[in-house]
Design a protein around this motif. Sequence first.
Motif, PDB file in Angstrom:
ATOM      1  N   GLU A  97       0.839  -1.206   0.000  1.00  0.00           N
ATOM      2  CA  GLU A  97       0.000   0.000   0.000  1.00  0.00           C
ATOM      3  C   GLU A  97       0.869   1.248   0.000  1.00  0.00           C
ATOM      4  OE1 GLU A  97      -4.067  -1.180   2.382  1.00  0.00           O
ATOM      5  OE2 GLU A  97      -2.251  -0.910   3.584  1.00  0.00           O
ATOM      6  N   LEU A  98       1.854   1.280   0.878  1.00  0.00           N
ATOM      7  CA  LEU A  98       2.726   2.451   0.961  1.00  0.00           C
ATOM      8  C   LEU A  98       3.469   2.690  -0.345  1.00  0.00           C
ATOM      9  CD1 LEU A  98       4.041   1.862   4.566  1.00  0.00           C
ATOM     10  CD2 LEU A  98       2.744   3.869   3.808  1.00  0.00           C
ATOM     11  N   ARG A  99       3.954   1.626  -0.961  1.00  0.00           N
ATOM     12  CA  ARG A  99       4.679   1.757  -2.230  1.00  0.00           C
ATOM     13  C   ARG A  99       3.785   2.442  -3.279  1.00  0.00           C
ATOM     14  NH1 ARG A  99       6.163  -3.253  -2.878  1.00  0.00           N
ATOM     15  NH2 ARG A  99       8.250  -2.979  -2.047  1.00  0.00           N
ATOM     16  N   GLU A 100       2.543   1.974  -3.364  1.00  0.00           N
ATOM     17  CA  GLU A 100       1.605   2.542  -4.337  1.00  0.00           C
ATOM     18  C   GLU A 100       1.260   3.992  -3.991  1.00  0.00           C
ATOM     19  OE1 GLU A 100      -3.073   2.189  -5.549  1.00  0.00           O
ATOM     20  OE2 GLU A 100      -2.126   0.419  -4.701  1.00  0.00           O
ATOM     21  N   TRP A 101       0.942   4.250  -2.732  1.00  0.00           N
ATOM     22  CA  TRP A 101       0.530   5.595  -2.324  1.00  0.00           C
ATOM     23  C   TRP A 101       1.651   6.611  -2.473  1.00  0.00           C
ATOM     24  CZ3 TRP A 101      -1.889   3.674   2.898  1.00  0.00           C
ATOM     25  CH2 TRP A 101      -3.054   2.936   2.623  1.00  0.00           C
ATOM     26  N   ASN A 116      18.031   2.159   2.071  1.00  0.00           N
ATOM     27  CA  ASN A 116      17.486   2.174   0.711  1.00  0.00           C
ATOM     28  C   ASN A 116      15.953   2.270   0.796  1.00  0.00           C
ATOM     29  OD1 ASN A 116      16.304  -0.479   0.924  1.00  0.00           O
ATOM     30  ND2 ASN A 116      18.282  -1.389   0.387  1.00  0.00           N
ATOM     31  N   ASP A 117      15.302   2.433  -0.338  1.00  0.00           N
ATOM     32  CA  ASP A 117      13.851   2.635  -0.356  1.00  0.00           C
ATOM     33  C   ASP A 117      13.079   1.461   0.240  1.00  0.00           C
ATOM     34  OD1 ASP A 117      14.259   5.097  -1.449  1.00  0.00           O
ATOM     35  OD2 ASP A 117      13.485   4.606  -3.439  1.00  0.00           O
ATOM     36  N   GLU A 118      13.520   0.237  -0.031  1.00  0.00           N
ATOM     37  CA  GLU A 118      12.828  -0.928   0.514  1.00  0.00           C
ATOM     38  C   GLU A 118      12.926  -0.968   2.037  1.00  0.00           C
ATOM     39  OE1 GLU A 118      10.667  -3.095  -0.996  1.00  0.00           O
ATOM     40  OE2 GLU A 118      10.924  -1.657  -2.612  1.00  0.00           O
ATOM     41  N   GLU A 119      14.070  -0.611   2.565  1.00  0.00           N
ATOM     42  CA  GLU A 119      14.239  -0.562   4.020  1.00  0.00           C
ATOM     43  C   GLU A 119      13.341   0.517   4.631  1.00  0.00           C
ATOM     44  OE1 GLU A 119      18.869  -2.021   4.543  1.00  0.00           O
ATOM     45  OE2 GLU A 119      18.497   0.047   3.887  1.00  0.00           O
ATOM     46  N   LYS A 120      13.241   1.646   3.966  1.00  0.00           N
ATOM     47  CA  LYS A 120      12.377   2.731   4.446  1.00  0.00           C
ATOM     48  C   LYS A 120      10.911   2.298   4.420  1.00  0.00           C
ATOM     49  CE  LYS A 120      15.504   6.333   2.827  1.00  0.00           C
ATOM     50  NZ  LYS A 120      15.727   7.356   1.797  1.00  0.00           N
ATOM     51  N   LEU A 121      10.502   1.657   3.342  1.00  0.00           N
ATOM     52  CA  LEU A 121       9.117   1.170   3.245  1.00  0.00           C
ATOM     53  C   LEU A 121       8.809   0.160   4.346  1.00  0.00           C
ATOM     54  CD1 LEU A 121       8.694   0.679  -0.612  1.00  0.00           C
ATOM     55  CD2 LEU A 121       7.353   2.223   0.834  1.00  0.00           C
ATOM     56  N   SER A 122       9.724  -0.762   4.577  1.00  0.00           N
ATOM     57  CA  SER A 122       9.529  -1.766   5.626  1.00  0.00           C
ATOM     58  C   SER A 122       9.433  -1.110   7.002  1.00  0.00           C
ATOM     59  CB  SER A 122      10.681  -2.773   5.637  1.00  0.00           C
ATOM     60  OG  SER A 122      10.645  -3.546   4.467  1.00  0.00           O
ATOM     61  N   LEU A 123      10.241  -0.113   7.224  1.00  0.00           N
ATOM     62  CA  LEU A 123      10.213   0.598   8.504  1.00  0.00           C
ATOM     63  C   LEU A 123       8.876   1.322   8.685  1.00  0.00           C
ATOM     64  CD1 LEU A 123      11.748   1.361  11.053  1.00  0.00           C
ATOM     65  CD2 LEU A 123      12.754   3.280   9.786  1.00  0.00           C
ATOM     66  N   LEU A 124       8.410   2.018   7.657  1.00  0.00           N
ATOM     67  CA  LEU A 124       7.115   2.698   7.733  1.00  0.00           C
ATOM     68  C   LEU A 124       5.992   1.707   8.022  1.00  0.00           C
ATOM     69  CD1 LEU A 124       7.322   5.244   4.771  1.00  0.00           C
ATOM     70  CD2 LEU A 124       7.092   5.812   7.196  1.00  0.00           C
ATOM     71  N   ALA A 125       6.024   0.564   7.348  1.00  0.00           N
ATOM     72  CA  ALA A 125       4.969  -0.443   7.512  1.00  0.00           C
ATOM     73  C   ALA A 125       5.039  -1.151   8.863  1.00  0.00           C
ATOM     74  CB  ALA A 125       5.039  -1.467   6.376  1.00  0.00           C
ATOM     75  N   SER A 126       6.143  -1.004   9.565  1.00  0.00           N
ATOM     76  CA  SER A 126       6.309  -1.682  10.854  1.00  0.00           C
ATOM     77  C   SER A 126       5.612  -0.963  12.002  1.00  0.00           C
ATOM     78  CB  SER A 126       7.798  -1.834  11.188  1.00  0.00           C
ATOM     79  OG  SER A 126       8.357  -0.584  11.574  1.00  0.00           O
ATOM     80  N   VAL A 145      -6.379   8.900   0.571  1.00  0.00           N
ATOM     81  CA  VAL A 145      -6.200   8.185  -0.693  1.00  0.00           C
ATOM     82  C   VAL A 145      -7.511   8.313  -1.459  1.00  0.00           C
ATOM     83  CG1 VAL A 145      -5.694   5.952  -1.768  1.00  0.00           C
ATOM     84  CG2 VAL A 145      -4.677   6.525   0.458  1.00  0.00           C
ATOM     85  N   SER A 146      -7.430   8.887  -2.656  1.00  0.00           N
ATOM     86  CA  SER A 146      -8.619   9.011  -3.498  1.00  0.00           C
ATOM     87  C   SER A 146      -8.267   8.567  -4.908  1.00  0.00           C
ATOM     88  CB  SER A 146      -9.125  10.459  -3.507  1.00  0.00           C
ATOM     89  OG  SER A 146      -8.428  11.231  -4.459  1.00  0.00           O
ATOM     90  N   ASP A 147      -9.266   8.523  -5.764  1.00  0.00           N
ATOM     91  CA  ASP A 147      -8.977   8.122  -7.148  1.00  0.00           C
ATOM     92  C   ASP A 147      -8.188   9.197  -7.894  1.00  0.00           C
ATOM     93  OD1 ASP A 147     -11.078   9.904  -7.263  1.00  0.00           O
ATOM     94  OD2 ASP A 147     -12.335   8.678  -8.557  1.00  0.00           O
ATOM     95  N   LYS A 148      -8.105  10.399  -7.320  1.00  0.00           N
ATOM     96  CA  LYS A 148      -7.366  11.494  -7.963  1.00  0.00           C
ATOM     97  C   LYS A 148      -5.964  11.692  -7.400  1.00  0.00           C
ATOM     98  CE  LYS A 148     -11.511  14.157  -9.023  1.00  0.00           C
ATOM     99  NZ  LYS A 148     -12.200  15.417  -8.769  1.00  0.00           N
TER     100      LYS A 148
END
Length: 118
Positions: free
Chosen positions: A42-46, A78-88, A99-102
């Motif tokens: 989710e975070l990666r997409e957003w 790196n970006d993957e480590e940052k994403l994992s940390l945010l998701a933790s 999050v919206s369709d726009k």
Amino acid sequence: MKNLFIEYPKCSTCQKAKKWLQENNIEFEDRHIVEQTPTVAELREWIKRSGLEIRKWFNASGLKYKELNLKDKLEQMNDEEKLSLLASDGMLIKRPVLVSDKGTIAGFKEDKWKNITK
């Protein structure tokens, strides 16, 4: 797509944003950022949809951010480590998130929220 409002209910900025959504009759699904912490996917997409760098998605004024001394550590990750940390831990994520369709926005700025909700 229904708007997704991700908040920490005790956060005053989140309360202000939620009130704004309600006053403007904008439908949304509410989600608690700690009880249902966003996933890496989710975070990666957003983050991609927001156009911001990952660093801007961290709650830099939060206690957890400061406890972990992330100001200095993020530069070595790196970006993957940052994403994992945010998701933790939802408390590390800048909030509220809309999050919206726009588009997707972290943090509340009324003018920017108008652009993706109307």
